[in-house]
Design an enzyme around this catalytic site. Structure first.
Site, PDB file in Angstrom:
ATOM      1  N   GLN A  83     -10.451  -3.524  -2.693  1.00 42.56           N
ATOM      2  CA  GLN A  83     -11.707  -2.904  -2.253  1.00 42.56           C
ATOM      3  C   GLN A  83     -12.843  -3.233  -3.231  1.00 42.56           C
ATOM      4  OE1 GLN A  83     -12.196  -0.594   0.600  1.00 42.56           O
ATOM      5  NE2 GLN A  83     -14.303  -1.099   0.090  1.00 42.56           N
ATOM      6  N   ASP A 138     -16.670   8.480  -1.074  1.00 38.82           N
ATOM      7  CA  ASP A 138     -15.364   8.294  -0.430  1.00 38.82           C
ATOM      8  C   ASP A 138     -14.985   9.640   0.191  1.00 38.82           C
ATOM      9  OD1 ASP A 138     -12.783   7.414   0.232  1.00 38.82           O
ATOM     10  OD2 ASP A 138     -11.999   7.643  -1.808  1.00 38.82           O
ATOM     11  N   HIS A 164      -7.560   0.813  -6.190  1.00 39.03           N
ATOM     12  CA  HIS A 164      -7.778   0.092  -4.922  1.00 39.03           C
ATOM     13  C   HIS A 164      -8.507  -1.218  -5.262  1.00 39.03           C
ATOM     14  CE1 HIS A 164      -7.949  -0.666  -0.791  1.00 39.03           C
ATOM     15  NE2 HIS A 164      -8.783   0.254  -0.364  1.00 39.03           N
ATOM     16  N   CYS A 208     -16.116   3.029   1.182  1.00 36.85           N
ATOM     17  CA  CYS A 208     -14.969   2.142   1.467  1.00 36.85           C
ATOM     18  C   CYS A 208     -14.493   2.287   2.904  1.00 36.85           C
ATOM     19  CB  CYS A 208     -13.839   2.426   0.482  1.00 36.85           C
ATOM     20  SG  CYS A 208     -13.359   4.167   0.421  1.00 36.85           S
ATOM     21  N   ARG A 232       0.874  -1.185   0.000  1.00 40.16           N
ATOM     22  CA  ARG A 232       0.000   0.000   0.000  1.00 40.16           C
ATOM     23  C   ARG A 232       0.899   1.219   0.000  1.00 40.16           C
ATOM     24  NH1 ARG A 232      -5.030   2.055   3.670  1.00 40.16           N
ATOM     25  NH2 ARG A 232      -6.016   0.613   2.237  1.00 40.16           N
ATOM     26  N   ARG A 252     -13.962  -7.142   3.036  1.00 38.88           N
ATOM     27  CA  ARG A 252     -12.555  -6.918   2.672  1.00 38.88           C
ATOM     28  C   ARG A 252     -11.727  -8.152   3.028  1.00 38.88           C
ATOM     29  NH1 ARG A 252     -10.268  -2.203   2.397  1.00 38.88           N
ATOM     30  NH2 ARG A 252      -8.847  -3.379   1.095  1.00 38.88           N
TER      31      ARG A 252
HETATM   32  N1  NVA Z   1      -9.440   7.584  -1.478  1.00 36.02           N
HETATM   33  C1  NVA Z   1      -9.107   7.114  -0.156  1.00 36.02           C
HETATM   34  C2  NVA Z   1      -9.478   5.684   0.010  1.00 36.02           C
HETATM   35  C3  NVA Z   1      -9.245   5.118   1.382  1.00 36.02           C
HETATM   36  C4  NVA Z   1      -9.601   3.680   1.488  1.00 36.02           C
HETATM   37  C5  NVA Z   1      -7.627   7.330   0.098  1.00 36.02           C
HETATM   38  O1  NVA Z   1      -6.821   7.059  -0.802  1.00 36.02           O
HETATM   39  O2  NVA Z   1      -7.273   7.811   1.177  1.00 36.02           O
HETATM   40  N1   CP Z   2     -11.117   0.889   2.878  1.00 33.33           N
HETATM   41  C1   CP Z   2      -9.840   0.807   3.269  1.00 33.33           C
HETATM   42  O1   CP Z   2      -8.926   0.532   2.467  1.00 33.33           O
HETATM   43  O2   CP Z   2      -9.636   1.029   4.590  1.00 33.33           O
HETATM   44  P1   CP Z   2      -8.234   1.158   5.328  1.00 33.33           P
HETATM   45  O3   CP Z   2      -7.587   2.431   4.840  1.00 33.33           O
HETATM   46  O4   CP Z   2      -8.567   1.196   6.787  1.00 33.33           O
HETATM   47  O5   CP Z   2      -7.392  -0.033   4.974  1.00 33.33           O
END
Ligand code: NVA
Ligand code: CP
Length: 336
Positions: free
Chosen positions: A137, A230, A134, A271, A107, A316
């Site tokens: 997700q 989101d 993602h 999400c 990540r 998830r």
């Molecule tokens: N768009 C958000 C998704 C988090 C799961 C981010 O990248 O922070």
């Molecule tokens: N939805 C999601 O990816 O959550 P986290 O950032 O907590 O992993």
């Protein structure tokens, strides 16, 4: 279906059949776990590395629980305490970890980083979120949609907010591949990249889905089976963008009025994490500064549709388990 040895970097690389197979596998793994089946022999003795250059609750916990359920060991590398990027290149890191681990989750920031990791690791690499995509997700979201609606083909999914980042891009891709009608409701400057839209339109033609981009929040969400949003500012973006985002995206907040215009059996999805009240540091800071109680979704909507949202979060784990299992050689027959 044989996905052994494959990377999982973006759903652009997967066919509808492969995505549906991963969903079938996830549903089978979920049912087996609920039935109390011990699956630790499936991947016993294997180990996975979990690299997180950005923070996480769901994704990290999902990878850890899923790996342990399948009998694997896990090593978590947090955003600060490894050499990655600062003292060691991504390709050297991939070479080192690939010799110790059977799979690597990443990540972080640019998609090119997870791709470079995959090119050099020699073991499956799984994208746990980049700026652009993602994909894990998406599997959780489609599994949840299946649970609420049966077949996902033909459903209308309206995404409200910043549609040019990881969630908007990935939802557009999965909808195009699986034959859903995807609508991005956002100001024009938040529409997804034109080349990606064109590619998704091609896939949608084959699958029977469609892609619509609109600035009209109530028109775009009308009759939607799934209203999705989101956060307005994603991880890694500078604090300076908050004011502009709040100004631009407040008309695209998911409210009860929006949900009333959606399909009768519509669900709301997110999400997570979500700013639906002021019980978080950022929610409170921004709420006090700009004078509001919530951001991308009202607390009323969030509470009313909490079941699908938290089912989605649970899924998830089951879907990430399917991705690891399939790419490490476990099949649907093994689970059934
Ligand atoms: N768009 C958000 C998704 C988090 C799961 C981010 O990248 O922070
Ligand atoms: N939805 C999601 O990816 O959550 P986290 O950032 O907590 O992993």
């Amino acid at each position: 279906m044989d996905l052994k040895g494959r990377h999982f970097l973006t759903l652009k690389d997967f066919t509808a059949e492969e995505i549906n197979y991963l969903l079938d596998l996830a549903a089978a793994l979920k049912a087996a776990k609920k039935a109390g089946k011990n699956m630790t022999s499936f991947l016993a003795g294997k180990n996975v590395a979990l690299i997180f250059e950005k923070t996480s609750t769901r994704t990290r916990c999902s990878f850890e629980v899923a790996a342990h359920d399948l009998g694997m060991g896990t090593t978590y590398l947090d955003p600060k305490s490894s050499q990655i990027g600062k003292k060691e290149s991504i390709s050297d890191t991939a070479n080192v970890l690939g010799r110790m681990f059977d799979g690597i989750e990443y990540r972080g920031y640019g998609q090119e980083i997870v791709e470079e990791l995959a090119d050099n690791a020699g073991v499956p690499v799984w994208n746990g979120l980049t700026n652009e995509y993602h994909p894990t997700q998406m599997l959780a979201d489609m599994l949840t949609a299946r649970e609420y609606f049966g077949d996902v083909k033909g459903l209308k999914l309206a995404y409200m907010g910043d549609a040019r980042y990881n969630m908007g891009n990935s939802l557009m891709i999965v909808c195009a591949k699986l034959g859903l009608h995807f609508v991005a409701c956002a100001p024009r400057k938040y529409f997804p990249d034109a080349a990606l839209v064109a590619q998704c339109e091609e896939w949608a033609k084959e699958s029977g889905g469609s892609i619509t981009l609109t600035e009209d929040a109530s028109g775009g969400t009308k009759g939607a089976h799934i209203v999705y949003t989101d956060v307005w500012v994603s991880m890694g973006e500078p604090d300076e963008v908050w004011t502009e985002r709040i100004n631009d995206l407040t008309p695209y907040k998911v409210t009860m009025d929006i949900m009333k215009g959606a399909a009768e059996n519509a669900i709301f999805m997110h999400c997570l994490p979500a700013f639906h009240d002021k019980k978080t540091e950022i929610g409170k800071e921004m709420g006090d500064k700009f004078g509001f109680e919530d951001m991308e979704v009202t607390d009323e909507v969030f509470q009313k549709y909490a079941d699908p949202v938290f089912d989605e979060a649970e899924n998830r784990m089951h879907t990430i388990k399917a991705v690891m299992a399939a790419t490490l050689g476990i099949t649907l027959e093994d689970v059934r």
